[in-house]
Scaffold this active site. Structure first.
Site, PDB file in Angstrom:
ATOM      1  N   ARG A  37       0.853  -1.189   0.000  1.00 58.13           N
ATOM      2  CA  ARG A  37       0.000   0.000   0.000  1.00 58.13           C
ATOM      3  C   ARG A  37       0.890   1.240   0.000  1.00 58.13           C
ATOM      4  O   ARG A  37       1.736   1.405   0.878  1.00 58.13           O
ATOM      5  CB  ARG A  37      -0.916   0.027   1.228  1.00 58.13           C
ATOM      6  CG  ARG A  37      -1.858  -1.157   1.341  1.00 58.13           C
ATOM      7  CD  ARG A  37      -2.916  -1.093   0.265  1.00 58.13           C
ATOM      8  NE  ARG A  37      -3.939  -2.114   0.449  1.00 58.13           N
ATOM      9  CZ  ARG A  37      -4.237  -3.023  -0.451  1.00 58.13           C
ATOM     10  NH1 ARG A  37      -3.606  -3.062  -1.606  1.00 58.13           N
ATOM     11  NH2 ARG A  37      -5.182  -3.905  -0.207  1.00 58.13           N
ATOM     12  N   GLU A  38       0.708   2.090  -0.999  1.00 62.82           N
ATOM     13  CA  GLU A  38       1.404   3.377  -1.047  1.00 62.82           C
ATOM     14  C   GLU A  38       0.547   4.373  -0.271  1.00 62.82           C
ATOM     15  O   GLU A  38      -0.619   4.579  -0.607  1.00 62.82           O
ATOM     16  CB  GLU A  38       1.582   3.826  -2.492  1.00 62.82           C
ATOM     17  CG  GLU A  38       2.429   2.873  -3.308  1.00 62.82           C
ATOM     18  CD  GLU A  38       2.408   3.171  -4.797  1.00 62.82           C
ATOM     19  OE1 GLU A  38       1.620   4.044  -5.232  1.00 62.82           O
ATOM     20  OE2 GLU A  38       3.170   2.520  -5.527  1.00 62.82           O
ATOM     21  N   ARG A  64      -3.386  25.890  -8.376  1.00 60.89           N
ATOM     22  CA  ARG A  64      -3.049  24.594  -7.803  1.00 60.89           C
ATOM     23  C   ARG A  64      -2.168  23.840  -8.800  1.00 60.89           C
ATOM     24  O   ARG A  64      -2.636  23.381  -9.835  1.00 60.89           O
ATOM     25  CB  ARG A  64      -4.316  23.791  -7.482  1.00 60.89           C
ATOM     26  CG  ARG A  64      -5.146  24.400  -6.367  1.00 60.89           C
ATOM     27  CD  ARG A  64      -4.343  24.494  -5.096  1.00 60.89           C
ATOM     28  NE  ARG A  64      -5.183  24.802  -3.937  1.00 60.89           N
ATOM     29  CZ  ARG A  64      -4.711  24.905  -2.717  1.00 60.89           C
ATOM     30  NH1 ARG A  64      -3.416  24.752  -2.488  1.00 60.89           N
ATOM     31  NH2 ARG A  64      -5.522  25.182  -1.724  1.00 60.89           N
ATOM     32  N   GLU A  96      -6.118  34.264   4.631  1.00 61.54           N
ATOM     33  CA  GLU A  96      -6.546  34.164   3.237  1.00 61.54           C
ATOM     34  C   GLU A  96      -7.592  35.184   2.845  1.00 61.54           C
ATOM     35  O   GLU A  96      -7.704  35.522   1.667  1.00 61.54           O
ATOM     36  CB  GLU A  96      -7.058  32.746   2.942  1.00 61.54           C
ATOM     37  CG  GLU A  96      -5.952  31.718   2.987  1.00 61.54           C
ATOM     38  CD  GLU A  96      -6.366  30.363   2.445  1.00 61.54           C
ATOM     39  OE1 GLU A  96      -7.544  30.188   2.075  1.00 61.54           O
ATOM     40  OE2 GLU A  96      -5.497  29.485   2.401  1.00 61.54           O
ATOM     41  N   PRO A 114      -9.153   8.647   0.985  1.00 58.13           N
ATOM     42  CA  PRO A 114      -8.808   7.533   1.865  1.00 58.13           C
ATOM     43  C   PRO A 114      -8.194   6.321   1.170  1.00 58.13           C
ATOM     44  O   PRO A 114      -7.671   5.439   1.843  1.00 58.13           O
ATOM     45  CB  PRO A 114     -10.145   7.169   2.518  1.00 58.13           C
ATOM     46  CG  PRO A 114     -11.185   7.671   1.577  1.00 58.13           C
ATOM     47  CD  PRO A 114     -10.594   8.896   0.937  1.00 58.13           C
ATOM     48  N   GLU A 119      -5.102  12.188   5.099  1.00 57.11           N
ATOM     49  CA  GLU A 119      -5.524  13.562   5.368  1.00 57.11           C
ATOM     50  C   GLU A 119      -6.986  13.612   5.794  1.00 57.11           C
ATOM     51  O   GLU A 119      -7.855  13.025   5.159  1.00 57.11           O
ATOM     52  CB  GLU A 119      -5.344  14.451   4.137  1.00 57.11           C
ATOM     53  CG  GLU A 119      -5.792  15.874   4.401  1.00 57.11           C
ATOM     54  CD  GLU A 119      -5.803  16.767   3.170  1.00 57.11           C
ATOM     55  OE1 GLU A 119      -5.658  17.989   3.339  1.00 57.11           O
ATOM     56  OE2 GLU A 119      -5.955  16.248   2.045  1.00 57.11           O
ATOM     57  N   GLU A 140       4.608  32.697   2.287  1.00 60.71           N
ATOM     58  CA  GLU A 140       5.417  33.347   1.254  1.00 60.71           C
ATOM     59  C   GLU A 140       5.216  32.766  -0.142  1.00 60.71           C
ATOM     60  O   GLU A 140       5.465  33.436  -1.140  1.00 60.71           O
ATOM     61  CB  GLU A 140       6.899  33.301   1.629  1.00 60.71           C
ATOM     62  CG  GLU A 140       7.472  31.907   1.698  1.00 60.71           C
ATOM     63  CD  GLU A 140       8.913  31.870   2.176  1.00 60.71           C
ATOM     64  OE1 GLU A 140       9.611  30.930   1.780  1.00 60.71           O
ATOM     65  OE2 GLU A 140       9.326  32.764   2.921  1.00 60.71           O
TER      66      GLU A 140
END
Length: 183
Positions: A37-38, A64, A96, A114, A119, A140
């Site tokens: 699993r990565e 992005r 922001e 998942p 995350e 920055e």
């Protein structure tokens, strides 16, 4: 044992970066076979559904690199080590957007990807927005443009794929379902 649990046999670190870590886990599957699993390890993040007193959704547009394009998102950012999500939410909203919030209500947490990453985003609803005189500086390497849009405009941005990420699309759907409930 948890249902369908995969037991880790060995973890091989691959990359340890500023934001993420990548590892390969050798696991035993529920049927006794083994697999690799990565996995991306991420510190977690927050996102904020912020609506002005005039009923406008506060959004930011930013580039992005992973998508090679700009998209429009709700204010968000990663957790710093040991930082409580509500503290991060206040900080990111201010950095922001230049807005502070008299209250932040935790809505829910959810996994972003998942299948390969751990995350989790903690989603908050900001109420009682006010402009900050001396707003905090952006990171920055961060460049954003502030937008304040109606719910209908945000819904059209989803159709147009200007809003393209799951957390922001979820926020717009949630807002549409809850706007009449005074958030």
């Amino acid at each position: 044992m948890k249902k369908f649990e995969e037991k880790t046999i060995e973890t091989t670190p691959i990359y340890d970066g500023r934001i993420i870590k990548l590892q390969i886990d050798d696991v035993t599957l529920p049927n006794g076979q083994t697999a690799k699993r990565e996995i991306i390890k991420h510190p977690g993040a927050v996102a904020v559904i912020a609506v002005t007193d005039e009923g406008k959704l506060v959004l930011v547009e930013q580039y992005r690199k992973a998508l090679e394009r700009s998209i429009i998102e709700i204010p968000a950012g990663k957790l710093e080590p040991g930082e409580e999500p509500v503290v991060t939410a206040h900080r990111e909203l201010e950095e922001e957007t230049g807005y502070g919030a008299r209250s932040l209500r935790f809505l829910q947490a959810f996994a972003t990807s998942p299948g390969f990453a751990d995350e989790v985003i903690y989603l908050f609803v900001a109420k009682g927005l006010y402009k900050i005189d001396q707003k905090a500086d952006l990171d920055e390497d961060e460049f954003v443009e502030l937008l304040e849009v109606s719910l209908e405009e945000a819904q059209q941005m989803i159709v147009d794929q200007r809003i393209y990420d799951a957390k922001t699309a979820f926020a717009v759907v949630w807002l549409a379902a809850n706007l009449q409930n005074n958030l």
